[in-house]
Design an enzyme around this catalytic site. Structure first.
Site, short mmCIF file in Angstrom:
data_model
loop_
_atom_site.label_atom_id
_atom_site.label_comp_id
_atom_site.label_asym_id
_atom_site.label_seq_id
_atom_site.Cartn_x
_atom_site.Cartn_y
_atom_site.Cartn_z
N ARG A 148 -49.04 17.84 48.57
CA ARG A 148 -49.72 19.03 48.05
C ARG A 148 -48.81 20.25 48.04
O ARG A 148 -48.83 21.05 47.11
CB ARG A 148 -50.94 19.35 48.92
CG ARG A 148 -52.09 18.45 48.62
CD ARG A 148 -53.20 18.66 49.64
NE ARG A 148 -54.30 17.82 49.26
CZ ARG A 148 -55.35 18.21 48.55
NH1 ARG A 148 -55.48 19.46 48.17
NH2 ARG A 148 -56.29 17.37 48.23
N TYR B 186 -51.31 6.00 50.89
CA TYR B 186 -50.32 5.88 49.81
C TYR B 186 -49.04 6.62 50.19
O TYR B 186 -49.07 7.55 51.00
CB TYR B 186 -50.87 6.39 48.47
CG TYR B 186 -51.48 7.77 48.45
CD1 TYR B 186 -50.71 8.91 48.23
CD2 TYR B 186 -52.85 7.93 48.63
CE1 TYR B 186 -51.30 10.17 48.19
CE2 TYR B 186 -53.44 9.20 48.60
CZ TYR B 186 -52.65 10.31 48.38
OH TYR B 186 -53.22 11.56 48.34
N ASP C 253 -62.75 23.94 41.95
CA ASP C 253 -63.82 23.68 42.92
C ASP C 253 -64.91 24.75 42.89
O ASP C 253 -66.05 24.48 43.26
CB ASP C 253 -63.25 23.62 44.35
CG ASP C 253 -62.74 22.22 44.71
OD1 ASP C 253 -62.62 21.38 43.80
OD2 ASP C 253 -62.45 21.99 45.90
C1 LIG Z 1 -59.78 14.69 51.78
C2 LIG Z 1 -59.54 15.19 50.38
C3 LIG Z 1 -58.69 14.48 49.54
C4 LIG Z 1 -58.51 14.90 48.22
N1 LIG Z 1 -57.69 14.17 47.39
C5 LIG Z 1 -57.55 14.55 46.09
C6 LIG Z 1 -56.71 13.81 45.20
O1 LIG Z 1 -56.05 12.82 45.59
N2 LIG Z 1 -56.61 14.21 43.90
C7 LIG Z 1 -57.30 15.31 43.43
O2 LIG Z 1 -57.19 15.62 42.23
N3 LIG Z 1 -58.09 16.04 44.25
C8 LIG Z 1 -58.23 15.69 45.56
N4 LIG Z 1 -59.01 16.44 46.40
C9 LIG Z 1 -59.72 17.64 45.86
C10 LIG Z 1 -58.78 18.84 45.77
O3 LIG Z 1 -58.14 19.09 46.99
C11 LIG Z 1 -59.56 20.08 45.36
O4 LIG Z 1 -60.45 19.77 44.33
C12 LIG Z 1 -58.59 21.15 44.87
O5 LIG Z 1 -57.71 21.55 45.88
C13 LIG Z 1 -59.37 22.37 44.34
O6 LIG Z 1 -58.45 23.33 43.92
P1 LIG Z 1 -58.94 24.81 43.62
O7 LIG Z 1 -57.70 25.54 43.19
O8 LIG Z 1 -60.11 24.80 42.72
O9 LIG Z 1 -59.48 25.38 45.00
P2 LIG Z 1 -58.78 25.54 46.42
O10 LIG Z 1 -57.69 24.55 46.62
O11 LIG Z 1 -59.88 25.58 47.42
O12 LIG Z 1 -58.07 26.97 46.35
C14 LIG Z 1 -58.81 28.15 46.44
C15 LIG Z 1 -57.85 29.29 46.80
O13 LIG Z 1 -58.58 30.52 46.73
C16 LIG Z 1 -58.33 31.28 47.89
N5 LIG Z 1 -59.53 32.09 48.11
C17 LIG Z 1 -60.77 31.64 48.43
N6 LIG Z 1 -61.63 32.67 48.55
C18 LIG Z 1 -60.92 33.79 48.29
C19 LIG Z 1 -61.26 35.18 48.26
N7 LIG Z 1 -62.50 35.59 48.51
N8 LIG Z 1 -60.29 36.08 47.96
C20 LIG Z 1 -59.02 35.67 47.69
N9 LIG Z 1 -58.63 34.37 47.73
C21 LIG Z 1 -59.57 33.45 48.01
C22 LIG Z 1 -58.08 30.25 48.97
O14 LIG Z 1 -57.34 30.79 50.07
C23 LIG Z 1 -57.28 29.20 48.20
O15 LIG Z 1 -55.91 29.49 48.18
C24 LIG Z 1 -59.19 16.05 47.74
C25 LIG Z 1 -60.02 16.80 48.60
C26 LIG Z 1 -60.19 16.37 49.90
C27 LIG Z 1 -61.09 17.17 50.81
#
Ligand SMILES: Cc1cc2nc3c(=O)[nH]c(=O)nc-3n(C[C@H](O)[C@H](O)[C@H](O)COP(=O)(O)OP(=O)(O)OC[C@H]3O[C@@H](n4cnc5c(N)ncnc54)[C@H](O)[C@@H]3O)c2cc1C
Length: 388
Positions: free
Chosen positions: A104, A207, A285
């Site tokens: 990651r 993996y 997410d």
């Molecule tokens: C165990 C596990 C395994 C996974 N494996 C996979 C995989 O193999 N392949 C895959 O595609 N997905 C996988 N996922 C899912 C994946 O990790 C998430 O869907 C992905 O990281 C979502 O990305 P995002 O950018 O939407 O949100 P996030 O990664 O949650 O990023 C949100 C960001 O916003 C910031 N933030 C939050 N609130 C605020 C605020 N109020 N003000 C300023 N900043 C803020 C946070 O600090 C963070 O940096 C897995 C998840 C888990 C739990």
């Protein structure tokens, strides 16, 4: 139209950084507000299926990821928890559809470099407390400062403040699963396969990462409730080993290597009903948190980022662009979330006759029609948002 837009993205996760680059390379002025004091990710792996790779490739990031040690996957192995093979899916048979295992933090670093090269400004230690969309979209920071933009994108994960502003307050619900994540040295000669050991109410995914030097472990267990205040906590590796002590020797050998482990309660929402309105939009997410059992959460965030850029670029107005984005993404992400939830049930069958029947059917299917078993993922992996 994008060239006239001043865009603020909340969150420098995978979705936020990808969207930042996509929008900035199309001419928008983009600022990312991140609450953390540095851009980082948990020390764990990530599977990126061909549909996610299509986006990274179109962004010019495939080569940097390969250079950072991304492992090209050749096989998905479904196994019984005792170690017996149930179904091999041979990814090497579709070489045009590449599937990678990444660390990651390597992906985050590559995305951050890509965003900065495209002219994005990433501001750290900026926690957004609230957003308003009556009039000009405005984000209010923890210290009280405000930040205005033409468009504010909530890429702020499962606890999104933007989601609440668009859909009303909604707490994420506990899905009845916890996950431990750990990275161990790959002393198992695992080169390019992902294995899923499926047991009663639990499964273990493993993996290789970083050119095969490391092995990523994700262990999932069903639980009635999540008691911790925080949604993630450090755990004693002994608890992880105890939870999987009836698994076969090959699974236990991997868990024996774990020195440090984190555990997460897996929470999610339903897919948001409203993704956009009056200069606010959701991505990743924040819009569609999902169980990780199809490895698509981050991949869907990458698809969102691309489609948002395309929709805004081709639109006559911001409103039309945002509506096109929502309508292109909502059905697909609902299908993915549903399929991931369904895998929980399939992986965790505890009633022995049912598990036996299901595994026998999979074994038979794998022998009689191996390409058909892989074809069932065409709707997911074969969908290339950069070509539509
Ligand atoms: C165990 C596990 C395994 C996974 N494996 C996979 C995989 O193999 N392949 C895959 O595609 N997905 C996988 N996922 C899912 C994946 O990790 C998430 O869907 C992905 O990281 C979502 O990305 P995002 O950018 O939407 O949100 P996030 O990664 O949650 O990023 C949100 C960001 O916003 C910031 N933030 C939050 N609130 C605020 C605020 N109020 N003000 C300023 N900043 C803020 C946070 O600090 C963070 O940096 C897995 C998840 C888990 C739990």
């Amino acid at each position: 139209m994008l060239e006239t837009l001043n865009i603020t993205i909340i969150g420098a996760g995978i979705g936020g950084l990808a969207a930042a680059q996509v929008l900035a390379t199309r001419g928008a002025k983009v600022t990312v507000l991140e609450q953390a004091s540095e851009v980082s990710e948990v020390g764990a792996g990530l599977q990126v299926s061909p549909n996610g790779l299509a986006v990274l490739r179109a962004m010019g990031l495939e080569q940097p990821l390969v250079s950072s040690g991304a492992v090209l996957a050749e096989k998905i192995w479904l196994k019984d928890y005792q170690g017996a093979g149930v179904l091999p899916l041979d990814l090497a048979k579709t070489p045009e559809q590449k599937y990678y295992f990444l660390h990651r933090s390597d992906l985050i670093n590559v995305l951050l470099d890509g965003a900065r090269e495209a002219g994005v400004e990433v501001l750290l230690s900026q926690q957004v407390k609230a957003v308003q969309n009556g009039g000009r979209p405005t984000a209010t920071l923890a210290g009280g400062a405000t930040h205005e933009a033409d468009l504010i994108i909530g890429a702020d994960g499962v606890h999104s403040v933007v989601r609440g502003a668009l859909n009303g307050p909604q707490e994420p619900f506990f899905t009845g699963h916890v996950a431990w994540r750990a990275v161990v040295p790959n002393s198992f000669g695992r080169l390019n396969d992902v294995q899923v050991h499926m047991g009663p109410k639990r499964h273990l995914v493993s993996y290789p990462l970083r050119g095969g030097k490391e092995l990523n472990l994700v262990a999932v267990q069903e639980r009635d409730q999540w008691l911790s205040e925080s949604w993630s906590q450090q755990d004693d590796p002994a608890n992880l080993r105890a939870a999987f002590d009836d698994f076969g020797e090959d699974a236990r050998a991997m868990l024996a290597e774990v020195q440090a482990v984190h555990q997460w309660g897996l929470f999610r929402h339903d897919v948001a009903a409203r993704w956009q309105d009056q200069g606010l939009a959701l991505l990743g997410d924040a819009a569609h948190s999902t169980l990780p059992f199809l490895a698509q959460g981050a991949v869907m965030a990458l698809e969102d980022a691309w489609v948002l850029g395309q929709s805004l670029e081709g639109a006559g107005s911001l409103e039309q662009g945002l509506q096109a984005y929502q309508s292109q993404r909502i059905t697909r992400t609902k299908r993915v979330v549903k399929a991931a939830t369904g895998n929980a049930w399939k992986y965790h069958l505890s009633f022995l006759p049912m598990r036996f029947a299901a595994h026998t059917a999979l074994r038979l299917g794998g022998r009689v029609a191996p390409s058909l078993m892989l074809k069932q993922f065409d709707w997911l992996y074969g969908h290339d948002v950069t070509q539509s």
